[in-house]
Scaffold this motif. Structure first.
Motif, PDB file in Angstrom:
ATOM      1  N   ARG A  45       0.830  -1.198   0.000  1.00 34.50           N
ATOM      2  CA  ARG A  45       0.000   0.000   0.000  1.00 34.50           C
ATOM      3  C   ARG A  45       0.872   1.259   0.000  1.00 34.50           C
ATOM      4  O   ARG A  45       0.604   2.222  -0.724  1.00 34.50           O
ATOM      5  CB  ARG A  45      -0.912  -0.022   1.227  1.00 34.50           C
ATOM      6  N   LEU A  46       1.923   1.251   0.789  1.00 32.97           N
ATOM      7  CA  LEU A  46       2.823   2.397   0.854  1.00 32.97           C
ATOM      8  C   LEU A  46       3.549   2.611  -0.472  1.00 32.97           C
ATOM      9  O   LEU A  46       3.744   3.747  -0.914  1.00 32.97           O
ATOM     10  CB  LEU A  46       3.834   2.206   1.988  1.00 32.97           C
ATOM     11  N   CYS A  47       3.954   1.522  -1.111  1.00 29.63           N
ATOM     12  CA  CYS A  47       4.617   1.642  -2.415  1.00 29.63           C
ATOM     13  C   CYS A  47       3.671   2.227  -3.454  1.00 29.63           C
ATOM     14  O   CYS A  47       4.086   3.013  -4.321  1.00 29.63           O
ATOM     15  CB  CYS A  47       5.115   0.265  -2.865  1.00 29.63           C
ATOM     16  N   GLU A  48       2.405   1.875  -3.341  1.00 30.47           N
ATOM     17  CA  GLU A  48       1.410   2.423  -4.270  1.00 30.47           C
ATOM     18  C   GLU A  48       1.263   3.925  -4.057  1.00 30.47           C
ATOM     19  O   GLU A  48       1.199   4.697  -5.018  1.00 30.47           O
ATOM     20  CB  GLU A  48       0.080   1.715  -4.059  1.00 30.47           C
ATOM     21  N   TYR A  49       1.250   4.353  -2.790  1.00 29.64           N
ATOM     22  CA  TYR A  49       1.150   5.786  -2.495  1.00 29.64           C
ATOM     23  C   TYR A  49       2.415   6.524  -2.905  1.00 29.64           C
ATOM     24  O   TYR A  49       2.367   7.679  -3.338  1.00 29.64           O
ATOM     25  CB  TYR A  49       0.910   6.006  -0.997  1.00 29.64           C
ATOM     26  N   LYS A  50       3.539   5.850  -2.795  1.00 30.19           N
ATOM     27  CA  LYS A  50       4.807   6.492  -3.136  1.00 30.19           C
ATOM     28  C   LYS A  50       4.879   6.831  -4.622  1.00 30.19           C
ATOM     29  O   LYS A  50       5.569   7.764  -5.036  1.00 30.19           O
ATOM     30  CB  LYS A  50       5.970   5.582  -2.741  1.00 30.19           C
ATOM     31  N   SER A  51       4.101   6.089  -5.398  1.00 27.46           N
ATOM     32  CA  SER A  51       4.086   6.344  -6.844  1.00 27.46           C
ATOM     33  C   SER A  51       3.487   7.702  -7.188  1.00 27.46           C
ATOM     34  O   SER A  51       3.637   8.190  -8.306  1.00 27.46           O
ATOM     35  CB  SER A  51       3.302   5.241  -7.566  1.00 27.46           C
ATOM     36  N   TYR A  52       2.799   8.325  -6.192  1.00 32.12           N
ATOM     37  CA  TYR A  52       2.278   9.672  -6.419  1.00 32.12           C
ATOM     38  C   TYR A  52       3.402  10.705  -6.502  1.00 32.12           C
ATOM     39  O   TYR A  52       3.184  11.812  -6.963  1.00 32.12           O
ATOM     40  CB  TYR A  52       1.332  10.070  -5.289  1.00 32.12           C
ATOM     41  N   GLY A  53       4.591  10.325  -6.010  1.00 29.70           N
ATOM     42  CA  GLY A  53       5.730  11.238  -6.060  1.00 29.70           C
ATOM     43  C   GLY A  53       6.253  11.676  -4.715  1.00 29.70           C
ATOM     44  O   GLY A  53       7.116  12.554  -4.644  1.00 29.70           O
ATOM     45  N   PHE A  54       5.756  11.079  -3.608  1.00 30.15           N
ATOM     46  CA  PHE A  54       6.185  11.469  -2.272  1.00 30.15           C
ATOM     47  C   PHE A  54       7.412  10.678  -1.846  1.00 30.15           C
ATOM     48  O   PHE A  54       7.555   9.497  -2.191  1.00 30.15           O
ATOM     49  CB  PHE A  54       5.059  11.232  -1.252  1.00 30.15           C
ATOM     50  N   ASP A  55       8.279  11.314  -1.057  1.00 31.82           N
ATOM     51  CA  ASP A  55       9.394  10.565  -0.477  1.00 31.82           C
ATOM     52  C   ASP A  55       8.913   9.895   0.808  1.00 31.82           C
ATOM     53  O   ASP A  55       7.797  10.124   1.275  1.00 31.82           O
ATOM     54  CB  ASP A  55      10.597  11.473  -0.208  1.00 31.82           C
ATOM     55  N   ASN A  56       9.757   9.056   1.391  1.00 29.53           N
ATOM     56  CA  ASN A  56       9.362   8.276   2.561  1.00 29.53           C
ATOM     57  C   ASN A  56       8.962   9.149   3.742  1.00 29.53           C
ATOM     58  O   ASN A  56       7.971   8.891   4.426  1.00 29.53           O
ATOM     59  CB  ASN A  56      10.508   7.345   2.980  1.00 29.53           C
ATOM     60  N   VAL A  57       9.755  10.198   4.026  1.00 33.81           N
ATOM     61  CA  VAL A  57       9.502  11.038   5.184  1.00 33.81           C
ATOM     62  C   VAL A  57       8.138  11.722   5.058  1.00 33.81           C
ATOM     63  O   VAL A  57       7.346  11.744   6.006  1.00 33.81           O
ATOM     64  CB  VAL A  57      10.620  12.085   5.347  1.00 33.81           C
ATOM     65  N   THR A  58       7.863  12.282   3.895  1.00 31.96           N
ATOM     66  CA  THR A  58       6.581  12.944   3.671  1.00 31.96           C
ATOM     67  C   THR A  58       5.436  11.952   3.798  1.00 31.96           C
ATOM     68  O   THR A  58       4.403  12.246   4.415  1.00 31.96           O
ATOM     69  CB  THR A  58       6.545  13.599   2.281  1.00 31.96           C
ATOM     70  N   LEU A  59       5.617  10.768   3.236  1.00 35.47           N
ATOM     71  CA  LEU A  59       4.569   9.756   3.248  1.00 35.47           C
ATOM     72  C   LEU A  59       4.263   9.273   4.667  1.00 35.47           C
ATOM     73  O   LEU A  59       3.098   9.058   5.028  1.00 35.47           O
ATOM     74  CB  LEU A  59       4.981   8.575   2.365  1.00 35.47           C
ATOM     75  N   ILE A  60       5.297   9.143   5.489  1.00 42.42           N
ATOM     76  CA  ILE A  60       5.075   8.732   6.877  1.00 42.42           C
ATOM     77  C   ILE A  60       4.280   9.805   7.616  1.00 42.42           C
ATOM     78  O   ILE A  60       3.367   9.502   8.393  1.00 42.42           O
ATOM     79  CB  ILE A  60       6.419   8.462   7.582  1.00 42.42           C
ATOM     80  N   GLY A  61       4.598  11.065   7.397  1.00 34.32           N
ATOM     81  CA  GLY A  61       3.848  12.160   8.013  1.00 34.32           C
ATOM     82  C   GLY A  61       2.388  12.129   7.609  1.00 34.32           C
ATOM     83  O   GLY A  61       1.500  12.373   8.427  1.00 34.32           O
ATOM     84  N   ILE A  62       2.142  11.803   6.335  1.00 33.79           N
ATOM     85  CA  ILE A  62       0.767  11.702   5.841  1.00 33.79           C
ATOM     86  C   ILE A  62       0.030  10.561   6.538  1.00 33.79           C
ATOM     87  O   ILE A  62      -1.108  10.715   6.991  1.00 33.79           O
ATOM     88  CB  ILE A  62       0.769  11.493   4.311  1.00 33.79           C
ATOM     89  N   CYS A  63       0.693   9.405   6.648  1.00 29.25           N
ATOM     90  CA  CYS A  63       0.050   8.239   7.254  1.00 29.25           C
ATOM     91  C   CYS A  63      -0.259   8.465   8.733  1.00 29.25           C
ATOM     92  O   CYS A  63      -1.286   8.009   9.235  1.00 29.25           O
ATOM     93  CB  CYS A  63       0.950   7.009   7.100  1.00 29.25           C
TER      94      CYS A  63
END
Length: 440
Positions: A45-63
């Protein structure tokens, strides 16, 4: 990634996503179901969201701020896609990522601020562009400031969504001091373009609002003047800068002499703090620094919090804010009663007597009379007289209830000589010893 109780490998996974240990407790509190998911499911699921263009740090903050994106409660193509569409515009197209220090704590704070706007009702997928144009607010202002400013405008009794959009479209509002400055009501309205003729009319119609007040009380001042919708439309229409430009000059704002004398008496009394607290309640609902406010204050009993509860009760029942303030000047004692008692009286007025809340504009003292010992028996007795055909005249509720006992008995005797005996034996709360019950 993390399953049930976090293990030593739960802080990292094979794809390189790493949630800080000190944040897992918060994530578990928000949505414990996440920790029952298989690590591969979360990683995919995280890899799918990462395809939007977010880096790991930003994506963790979102989650951390929007746990449902991990729990899978919302399906892709719906709310999650709308959320990421906004976040992609804000963070990538408008390059918010470049403005934010690249650590999880900072991104969590940024996403919490974004969440504030969604909690206000802003529609996901529709505000990314607006957020992007005002991206600096997510860096320069704290979540507390955003909430504080929004609460200020929400007190104008407007839609929360509209407040959120106002902040996004006019972010400079966040720099305005909406707490400490003083205002003069007429001077403030003049600043917004009111003519002298209009100001004179307002002063005559709303004398209890006139004088000085705190900027923090401005929303309820506007509601007390029935100008809250006009004021919010002015802000939305581009005149929000007038709110920030206003400077209290003292013009038409000198302390009312009678108000000052009343204030001096309060400070020299035995309970100055208690009385000042009640006075602050009155200012908080829009009453200004004037003599009428002081005259009304004398009749209010209870703590400021109790007065607020009773005031809120009447608003909740449906009494208009502006009308309620005016009613209080006419009959202050309506705020000296338990909310439950107020609700019962209003219910009887509207349901049993077939009247409406508007009748309180004419006869606000209705709420001051005892329901069981005055209102019900007199009303039901008049209904009985009408059913018997003895009373052909329609008496107003005020004439039924507010009349003294002596005059009431004299009136019903004039209607029919046998009426007083029936009143005392079967309707009056001073029930006779023969066991006759009240009419229901």
């Amino acid at each position: 990634m993390f399953r049930n109780q976090p293990s030593r490998t739960a802080s990292r996974d094979s794809s390189g996503f790493g949630f800080p240990w000190n944040k897992l407790g918060r994530l578990y509190k928000e949505d414990p179901s996440i920790f029952s998911k298989h690590p591969k499911e979360l990683t995919d699921r995280l890899c799918e969201y990462k395809s939007y263009g977010f880096d790991n740090v930003t994506l963790i903050g979102i989650c951390l701020s929007f746990p449902y994106v991990l729990s899978g409660e919302c399906k892709l193509g719906g709310e999650i896609d709308a959320l990421f569409d906004d976040l992609k515009k804000l963070c990538i197209h408008f390059d918010l990522i470049r403005c934010v220090e690249g650590n999880v704590d900072t991104w969590y704070e940024v996403c919490r601020k974004i969440l504030v706007f969604y909690d206000m009702g802003c529609e996901k997928g529709m505000v990314g562009e607006l957020m992007g144009r005002s991206k600096h607010i997510f860096v320069e202002y704290s979540e507390e400031i955003l909430v504080q400013k929004m609460e200020f405008f929400c007190r104008l009794n407007v839609k929360k969504e509209e407040v959120g959009l106002l902040i996004l479209r006019s972010p400079e509002i966040l720099s305005f001091d909406l707490e400490t400055p003083m205002i003069s009501v007429l001077d403030f309205l003049k600043h917004f373009g009111f003519s002298m003729k209009k100001l004179k009319s307002i002063a005559q119609e709303y004398p209890h609002v006139m004088g000085r007040n705190k900027m923090a009380n401005l929303p309820h001042v506007m509601r007390a003047l029935d100008l809250h919708e006009w004021f919010f439309n002015e802000l939305k229409g581009g005149n929000h800068h007038l709110l920030g430009d206003y400077v209290f000059s003292g013009a038409d704002g000198a302390l009312d002499r009678d108000f000052k004398d009343g204030l001096d008496r309060i400070h020299s009394s035995r309970t100055p703090l208690h009385t000042i607290s009640k006075l602050n309640f009155m200012h908080g609902i829009g009453f200004g620094e004037n003599n009428l406010t002081m005259k009304t204050l004398v009749h209010l009993h209870g703590t400021s919090s109790e007065l607020q509860q009773r005031f809120d009760c009447l608003l909740r029942i449906g009494v208009d804010f502006s009308k309620l303030c005016r009613i209080i000047t006419l009959s202050p004692k309506i705020l000296n009663q338990n909310p439950r008692i107020i609700e019962r009286k209003v219910k009887f007025l509207c349901q049993d007597m077939g009247s409406s809340l508007e009748y309180l504009d004419v006869f606000p003292a209705f709420l001051n009379f005892d329901l069981e010992n005055r209102i019900k028996p007199r009303y039901r007795f008049h209904m009985w007289l009408s059913e018997k055909g003895w009373c052909t005249k329609n008496y107003s509720l005020a004439s039924m209830i507010a009349t003294s006992e002596k005059n009431f008995v004299g009136r019903i005797y004039g209607i029919h000589p046998a009426a007083p005996k029936q009143w005392f034996e079967c309707f009056s709360y001073k029930k006779s010893s023969n066991g006759c019950v009240k009419r229901h």
